[in-house]
Design a protein around this motif. Structure first.
Motif, PDB file in Angstrom:
ATOM      1  N   ASN A   1       0.835  -1.204   0.000  1.00  0.00           N
ATOM      2  CA  ASN A   1       0.000   0.000   0.000  1.00  0.00           C
ATOM      3  C   ASN A   1       0.872   1.257   0.000  1.00  0.00           C
ATOM      4  O   ASN A   1       0.532   2.256  -0.640  1.00  0.00           O
ATOM      5  CB  ASN A   1      -0.919   0.008   1.216  1.00  0.00           C
ATOM      6  N   GLN A   2       1.973   1.188   0.717  1.00  0.00           N
ATOM      7  CA  GLN A   2       2.887   2.339   0.748  1.00  0.00           C
ATOM      8  C   GLN A   2       3.550   2.538  -0.612  1.00  0.00           C
ATOM      9  O   GLN A   2       3.810   3.675  -1.023  1.00  0.00           O
ATOM     10  CB  GLN A   2       3.944   2.127   1.840  1.00  0.00           C
TER      11      GLN A   2
ATOM     12  N   GLU B   1       1.265   4.686  -2.588  1.00  0.00           N
ATOM     13  CA  GLU B   1       1.334   6.097  -2.222  1.00  0.00           C
ATOM     14  C   GLU B   1       2.556   6.775  -2.839  1.00  0.00           C
ATOM     15  O   GLU B   1       2.490   7.907  -3.303  1.00  0.00           O
ATOM     16  CB  GLU B   1       1.359   6.248  -0.695  1.00  0.00           C
TER      17      GLU B   1
ATOM     18  N   LEU C   1       7.646   1.704   6.832  1.00  0.00           N
ATOM     19  CA  LEU C   1       6.252   2.007   7.152  1.00  0.00           C
ATOM     20  C   LEU C   1       6.119   3.194   8.101  1.00  0.00           C
ATOM     21  O   LEU C   1       5.063   3.833   8.151  1.00  0.00           O
ATOM     22  CB  LEU C   1       5.570   0.779   7.752  1.00  0.00           C
TER      23      LEU C   1
ATOM     24  N   ARG D   1       6.393   8.989   6.648  1.00  0.00           N
ATOM     25  CA  ARG D   1       5.226   9.636   6.066  1.00  0.00           C
ATOM     26  C   ARG D   1       5.608  10.255   4.723  1.00  0.00           C
ATOM     27  O   ARG D   1       6.787  10.366   4.379  1.00  0.00           O
ATOM     28  CB  ARG D   1       4.686  10.698   7.026  1.00  0.00           C
ATOM     29  N   MET D   2       4.588  10.682   3.977  1.00  0.00           N
ATOM     30  CA  MET D   2       4.854  11.247   2.662  1.00  0.00           C
ATOM     31  C   MET D   2       5.732  12.499   2.733  1.00  0.00           C
ATOM     32  O   MET D   2       6.538  12.745   1.832  1.00  0.00           O
ATOM     33  CB  MET D   2       3.542  11.586   1.955  1.00  0.00           C
TER      34      MET D   2
END
Length: 329
Positions: free
Chosen positions: A260-261, A264, A304, A307-308
């Motif tokens: 999922n990351q 992103e 994980l 953050r972005m």
């Protein structure tokens, strides 16, 4: 070179230095007694090869580092090396400077282009004046090393890529690939193959819409899946069902979070975006390659935690500070 590799190499050199120094020093007296008689020296070195089962060549040099014997090998004498001037060879520098025993850095041999080492023992008369040198060449594959496997560090590693790609980064934009059109389904499928079908290493190439997989049942061969393969859930029927390995470094319920990351990072910016990402569940490492050709390797849990704004900010971007666009005047 990583610290782990440096430590492993230093340990091997320490063990070899002690063993080879002891072996060559035992030959010193006999060489001194026969000095000046080429035939006697070559005879003695030939017999001495029995005490050095891992030695490739033995030879003697005079005080000016000019060879006074043939190269002694297990297949006999190599007389063409007689008279060879070795004074300028890198492995002679410390011995000429006065070090009693030296073990060279690894180098590629001139003839066979094999990784090799050379040990040099200084030979002196009883009054301490220099007589010459005893040289011994070794092929690394023959040396009595411990051969312990060096473990890859799991510390975060960032590497720059092709400067040409980085320089043109802000003149290009991400173009949707076939994989991007069905990215959620494909990520779910790869996660399922890892959790239930024996895949321990999976790499997604988003820009070229393919994946490469390594399986526990056949770890020496990787599989390449194209977009058609990846868009069909029936692909799972081609791989036997396997329990998730207990020795895996990442829990099975966190595998999907990693993928999922990846999603992103694929869509985080029109210029800086993920081109490929992989997960190896056995060592728990995530590998990332971005549009700037910058690469990152880090533990899954550290990945994980990011953050972005970590990837797009100045703390540790995929590309270096120098590759970012400069503000307009």
């Amino acid at each position: 070179m990583s610290e782990a590799l440096q430590t492993a190499i230093a340990r091997q050199r320490m063990l070899l230095h002690a063993r080879l120094s002891d072996a060559l020093s035992r030959l010193e007296t006999a060489c001194r007694e026969a000095w000046g008689d080429r035939s006697a020296l070559e005879q003695w070195l030939t017999s001495a090869m029995e005490s050095l089962p891992y030695c490739k060549y033995l030879y003697l040099l005079d005080h000016e580092a000019r060879q006074i014997t043939a190269n002694i090998s297990r297949d006999g004498l190599l007389p063409e090396h007689f008279g060879r001037d070795r004074a300028a060879r890198p492995y002679m520098a410390d011995a000429i400077a006065g070090t009693p025993f030296t073990l060279s850095s690894a180098y590629l041999s001139r003839n066979n282009r094999r990784p090799s080492l050379t040990a040099v023992q200084r030979l002196t008369r009883e009054d301490g004046t220099l007589l010459g040198y005893l040289g011994a060449d070794f092929d690394l594959r023959d040396l009595p090393l411990t051969r312990e496997l060096c473990r890859q560090s799991d510390q975060w590693l960032q590497l720059k890529g092709d400067p040409a790609i980085r320089g043109a980064l802000f003149y290009q934009q991400r173009v949707d690939s076939l994989m991007d059109g069905r990215i959620d389904e494909i990520l779910d499928l790869i996660a399922e193959l890892i959790r239930s079908h024996g895949v321990f290493h999976g790499k997604l190439h988003f820009s070229s819409s393919r994946a490469t997989l390594w399986l526990l049942d056949d770890p020496y061969h990787f599989r390449v899946l194209d977009y058609e393969d990846l868009s069909d859930p029936a692909i799972c029927l081609a791989y036997p069902q396997r329990a998730y390995p207990v020795e895996a470094a990442i829990p099975a319920d966190r595998v999907k979070a990693v993928f999922n990351q990846f999603r992103e990072l694929r869509y985080m910016d029109e210029n800086i975006y993920l081109r490929s990402g992989s997960l190896n569940i056995m060592n728990g490492l995530v590998a990332l390659n971005f549009s700037c050709d910058g690469s990152h390797y880090m533990r899954w849990d550290e990945f994980l935690d990011k953050r972005m704004d970590f990837w797009l900010g100045s703390a540790a971007p995929p590309c270096s500070e120098s590759e970012k666009p400069k503000p307009a005047d």
